[in-house]
Scaffold this active site. Structure first.
Site, PDB file in Angstrom:
ATOM      1  N   GLY A   1      66.030   6.869  70.092  1.00  0.00           N
ATOM      2  CA  GLY A   1      65.718   8.001  69.219  1.00  0.00           C
ATOM      3  C   GLY A   1      64.271   8.455  69.305  1.00  0.00           C
ATOM      4  O   GLY A   1      63.986   9.641  69.492  1.00  0.00           O
ATOM      5  N   LYS A   2      63.336   7.520  69.189  1.00  0.00           N
ATOM      6  CA  LYS A   2      61.918   7.894  69.264  1.00  0.00           C
ATOM      7  C   LYS A   2      61.495   8.133  70.715  1.00  0.00           C
ATOM      8  O   LYS A   2      60.559   8.904  70.968  1.00  0.00           O
ATOM      9  CB  LYS A   2      61.054   6.828  68.597  1.00  0.00           C
ATOM     10  CG  LYS A   2      61.240   6.780  67.080  1.00  0.00           C
ATOM     11  CD  LYS A   2      60.283   5.804  66.433  1.00  0.00           C
ATOM     12  CE  LYS A   2      60.473   5.785  64.922  1.00  0.00           C
ATOM     13  NZ  LYS A   2      61.794   5.238  64.522  1.00  0.00           N
TER      14      LYS A   2
ATOM     15  N   ASP B   1      58.120   0.168  67.293  1.00  0.00           N
ATOM     16  CA  ASP B   1      59.045   0.441  66.199  1.00  0.00           C
ATOM     17  C   ASP B   1      59.749  -0.885  65.929  1.00  0.00           C
ATOM     18  O   ASP B   1      60.843  -1.143  66.413  1.00  0.00           O
ATOM     19  CB  ASP B   1      60.031   1.537  66.610  1.00  0.00           C
ATOM     20  CG  ASP B   1      60.940   1.954  65.473  1.00  0.00           C
ATOM     21  OD1 ASP B   1      60.651   1.586  64.316  1.00  0.00           O
ATOM     22  OD2 ASP B   1      61.948   2.635  65.737  1.00  0.00           O
TER      23      ASP B   1
ATOM     24  N   CYS C   1      60.923   0.674  59.451  1.00  0.00           N
ATOM     25  CA  CYS C   1      61.692   1.401  58.433  1.00  0.00           C
ATOM     26  C   CYS C   1      61.903   0.467  57.241  1.00  0.00           C
ATOM     27  O   CYS C   1      62.979   0.404  56.655  1.00  0.00           O
ATOM     28  CB  CYS C   1      63.017   1.922  58.980  1.00  0.00           C
ATOM     29  SG  CYS C   1      64.059   0.675  59.772  1.00  0.00           S
TER      30      CYS C   1
END
Length: 433
Positions: free
Chosen positions: A249-250, A315, A368
């Site tokens: 995604g990133k 991440d 997150c």
């Protein structure tokens, strides 16, 4: 499917999820895909009820226990139908006939439960804060340390279903173009308030049926995640590493800010996750990405490429507490022991991946998670042992990459559903001297 069969499927699927040590969405996806007789409308109805029960699980279990019964998938469903739909034993009995693919008839125990729950609200004044807020009681001191008196409001926002956010792929168009394409398909998307490349849909839709998605103009990505990718400040010609790339995604967002120019290496230790990125990269028109499978955070590849990267994004694997709106089952699979293991892994990843950063380059640490142990404390501990790195003030990076007024004070990015209408995220930008 009949309404009775839908309800029976909810119970069966809930039991299947509880049997497996995998995320609920993965189990549910495989379950529904293998049963072709379940149509699109049925899947939507089943999913809505199932995720609703997961969002209300603590309150449902408390109500069931208050009636001196033990929680089970069937009892959770029955309690949910009473407490959220106002159903009774009389209105439920026709849905519990024991027919093909249906629910078993109501037992005397079931009827006793339904009678005691009749007329109750899903909330009860005697519920502890952790039950009202739908989170494990063991994690309450950690959350209180972050939110203080605002804990109840923050957890209330985390109970709600998350919106559908889209990131516009600037390799294929701008936000106005994407918005027009979606509007032509009957989808009224509005610009996100913080991300300059985001759109928000008012409700869930079958995005795979939309041309804008199939052509790679838009990708599903929470607004907070979009902001983190922008803060990396990956530029055309840079050498960039997405160290924990997962399904990409990133990585996709970084490729867009790099305008497909330069070298972007997507690393991960999970081959299946890395393979999932292939289709997404192709759909997005990305061609500057090299995927690298690592044996661990200490893989020899890291040492061989030390001091060579302009930007490194970590991440980090984390508790996912900031994503409980999207993954309500995850909170009940998280344990104190598992959290401690994650904290140790995060520290090792941070120390190892930092070796990749060249002098003058930047290291961006992101999670997150809502917990300080996974966020500020990790970064502070890293800076104490790595004097060659310093924190760059968030407002400075925000102005250069996102634009507009920075929505948070202090040196770190910390987002929450209540204050920013995003998932919960943390980010720190560090520069090597």
């Amino acid at each position: 499917m009949t309404p009775e069969a839908r309800l029976a499927t909810v119970v069966d699927l809930m039991e299947e999820i509880l049997r497996q040590d995998r995320p609920a969405d993965a189990v549910a996806g495989a379950y529904l895909k293998s049963r072709r007789y379940i149509g699109a409308k049925d899947r939507r109805a089943i999913s809505d009820r199932l995720w609703g029960i997961f969002r209300r699980r603590a309150r449902l279990d408390w109500q069931i226990a208050d009636c001196r019964q033990d929680p089970s998938p069937r009892r959770r469903l029955l309690a949910d139908l009473v407490l959220t739909e106002g159903m009774t034993a009389e209105t439920l009995a026709p849905l519990c006939t024991g027919g093909a693919r249906g629910l078993e008839p109501l037992s005397p125990t079931d009827r006793a439960l339904l009678k005691q729950l009749a007329g109750r609200d899903i909330f009860h004044h005697a519920m502890p804060a952790s039950v009202r807020g739908e989170y494990p009681d063991w994690i309450e001191p950690r959350l209180t340390g972050v939110f203080g008196d605002a804990l109840a409001a923050e957890m209330g926002a985390l109970r709600d279903e998350a919106p559908v956010d889209l990131r516009v792929n600037t390799l294929k168009g701008d936000r106005d173009t994407a918005r027009e394409r979606l509007a032509a398909a009957g989808l009224a998307a509005r610009p996100t308030s913080l991300s300059p490349i985001g759109l928000r849909l008012p409700a869930r839709v079958a995005l795979t049926a939309q041309e804008a998605f199939r052509e790679g103009l838009v990708e599903v990505q929470d607004e907070g995640s979009q902001l983190l990718a922008l803060l990396v400040d990956a530029r055309p010609g840079h050498t960039v590493v997405d160290f924990c790339a997962g399904a990409g995604g990133k990585t996709l967002a970084l490729a867009a800010t790099m305008e497909n120019k330069g070298r972007l290496i997507a690393c991960d230790v999970n081959e299946r996750r890395a393979e999932q990125a292939t289709l997404r990269l192709r759909r997005a028109g990305v061609h500057n990405v090299t995927r690298r499978l690592l044996e661990s955070e200490q893989d020899k590849w890291v040492k061989r490429h030390a001091d060579s990267c302009d930007r490194v994004l970590i991440d980090a694997p984390c508790s996912g507490t900031g994503t409980w709106r999207r993954n309500p089952d995850a909170k009940w699979r998280l344990s104190a022991e598992g959290l401690e293991n994650l904290i140790g892994l995060q520290g090792r990843i941070l120390a190892s991946a930092a070796r990749l950063v060249r002098p003058g380059g930047r290291l961006v640490y992101a999670t997150c998670s809502l917990l300080a142990e996974e966020n500020e404390r990790q970064v502070e501990a890293f800076l104490e042992t790595h004097p060659g790195f310093k924190a760059i003030p968030l407002a400075e990076v925000w102005a250069a990459t996102v634009g507009g007024t920075c929505p948070v004070d202090g040196p770190w990015l910390r987002l929450s559903p209540l204050r920013h209408q995003t998932d919960g995220f943390f980010g720190a930008v560090l520069e090597r001297s």
